[in-house]
Design a protein around this motif. Structure first.
Motif, mmCIF file in Angstrom:
data_model
loop_
_atom_site.group_PDB
_atom_site.id
_atom_site.type_symbol
_atom_site.label_atom_id
_atom_site.label_comp_id
_atom_site.label_asym_id
_atom_site.label_seq_id
_atom_site.Cartn_x
_atom_site.Cartn_y
_atom_site.Cartn_z
ATOM 1 N N ASN A 1 -16.544 -18.936 16.226
ATOM 2 C CA ASN A 1 -17.194 -20.237 16.414
ATOM 3 C C ASN A 1 -16.490 -21.337 15.626
ATOM 4 O O ASN A 1 -16.956 -22.473 15.582
ATOM 5 C CB ASN A 1 -18.671 -20.159 15.999
ATOM 6 C CG ASN A 1 -18.854 -19.716 14.552
ATOM 7 O OD1 ASN A 1 -17.913 -19.259 13.903
ATOM 8 N ND2 ASN A 1 -20.073 -19.823 14.053
ATOM 9 N N ASP B 1 -6.174 -21.120 18.321
ATOM 10 C CA ASP B 1 -6.312 -22.409 19.001
ATOM 11 C C ASP B 1 -5.065 -23.271 18.824
ATOM 12 O O ASP B 1 -4.667 -23.990 19.746
ATOM 13 C CB ASP B 1 -7.532 -23.152 18.443
ATOM 14 C CG ASP B 1 -8.829 -22.410 18.722
ATOM 15 O OD1 ASP B 1 -9.182 -22.278 19.903
ATOM 16 O OD2 ASP B 1 -9.473 -21.951 17.769
ATOM 17 N N ASN C 1 -13.684 -21.987 24.984
ATOM 18 C CA ASN C 1 -13.729 -20.574 25.349
ATOM 19 C C ASN C 1 -14.340 -20.332 26.721
ATOM 20 O O ASN C 1 -14.039 -19.336 27.379
ATOM 21 C CB ASN C 1 -14.525 -19.787 24.303
ATOM 22 C CG ASN C 1 -13.804 -19.678 22.981
ATOM 23 O OD1 ASN C 1 -12.607 -19.897 22.900
ATOM 24 N ND2 ASN C 1 -14.531 -19.347 21.929
ATOM 25 N N LYS D 1 -15.646 -25.464 20.453
ATOM 26 C CA LYS D 1 -15.130 -24.102 20.605
ATOM 27 C C LYS D 1 -15.804 -23.397 21.771
ATOM 28 O O LYS D 1 -15.159 -22.670 22.532
ATOM 29 C CB LYS D 1 -15.360 -23.317 19.305
ATOM 30 C CG LYS D 1 -14.296 -23.520 18.263
ATOM 31 C CD LYS D 1 -12.967 -22.865 18.635
ATOM 32 C CE LYS D 1 -13.092 -21.352 18.690
ATOM 33 N NZ LYS D 1 -11.795 -20.684 18.849
ATOM 34 N N PRO E 1 -12.506 -23.170 14.849
ATOM 35 C CA PRO E 1 -11.112 -23.243 15.290
ATOM 36 C C PRO E 1 -10.224 -22.361 14.425
ATOM 37 O O PRO E 1 -10.426 -22.254 13.212
ATOM 38 C CB PRO E 1 -10.764 -24.725 15.116
ATOM 39 C CG PRO E 1 -12.080 -25.426 15.174
ATOM 40 C CD PRO E 1 -13.055 -24.500 14.524
#
Length: 258
Positions: free
Chosen positions: A97, A120, A212, A208, A99
């Motif tokens: 949850n 990321d 995702n 996030k 970066p």
């Protein structure tokens, strides 16, 4: 956290995860389990708003522990458990949850690329290279993850020949954000991490979730999903604080919770 093979420090809301298993950060059973454990714990650590993964000295990770890998399959279920465990290496990063920034401080081979292809943001030092050597050591795996960030022909070249892609070439091709001298790597990565850590934890978590979720969705469905998150964000106190700070021309002050 154990802080044995994986060292974790939290500095200015950035969790620095250092793989520290001499000499080459090979993915043994203990190393793999501690790495997954670290990401599970950081998921529930509000003091960390961004995660930075790097290696020890001039080595990111040489990949699978071949000596230990030879013992896999000695007992029924060993191979299945091993495969599931290795899948979770990528999953625990993708599902974070927060970066994740990969600061690649040296060679990254095979499963050692898992923290990179699932991160990321990727930066590397100029002594680093990326390699999928499985074709030459009697193993398979990692093709789908490699194809996620490397271009069509290059990904296949790496998988089929074991080609070592220099960090400088990865930067030239736009695969990574920076290629810098080793001594400049962590400062460059920390600059980005601190920028992220200054944001609203709620906004970071929603961003996030969006990243995702929408990556493999059709455009229409993905944008609608994001709009729902926007609606959720605007009802949070951090959204109101961000707007007040903008109008008052000051830095916003966010809480450490979502």
């Amino acid at each position: 956290m154990r802080n044995e093979l994986i060292k974790v420090t939290i500095q200015d809301k950035v969790a620095i995860v250092k793989m520290d298993s001499p000499p080459v950060n090979a993915w043994s059973l203990a190393f793999t389990e501690e790495f997954i454990e670290v990401f599970d714990e950081l998921y529930d650590t509000p003091e960390a708003r961004c995660i930075l993964v790097t290696g020890r000295e001039k080595m990111f990770s040489a990949g699978a522990d071949i000596k230990q890998r030879g013992a896999v399959g000695a007992k029924p279920g060993d191979r299945t458990r091993h495969m599931r465990r290795m899948r979770e290496v990528g999953n625990c990063i993708m599902e974070s949850n927060k970066p994740v920034i990969a600061a690649v401080n040296g060679p990254a081979l095979g499963v050692g690329m898992a923290p990179i292809v699932n991160a990321d943001i990727i930066l590397a030092s100029d002594n680093a290279f990326f390699c999928m050597p499985e074709i030459d050591i009697g193993l398979m795996g990692g093709a789908r993850h490699t194809m996620k960030i490397f271009p069509h022909s290059l990904a296949r070249r790496m998988i089929l020949t074991g080609y070592r892609l220099p960090a400088a070439e990865a930067y030239r091709r736009g695969i990574i954000e920076a290629c810098v001298p080793l001594e400049e790597l962590m400062p460059a990565a920390m600059e980005i991490a601190l920028n992220i850590a200054s944001k609203s934890p709620k906004a970071i978590g929603l961003a996030k979730r969006a990243i995702n979720t929408v990556e493999n969705m059709p455009l229409r469905d993905g944008y609608r999903f994001e709009q729902n998150l926007t609606n959720e964000m605007t009802q949070h106190e951090d959204s109101k604080e961000a707007m007040r700070a903008f109008l008052e021309k000051r830095k916003p002050v966010f809480k450490d919770t979502e």
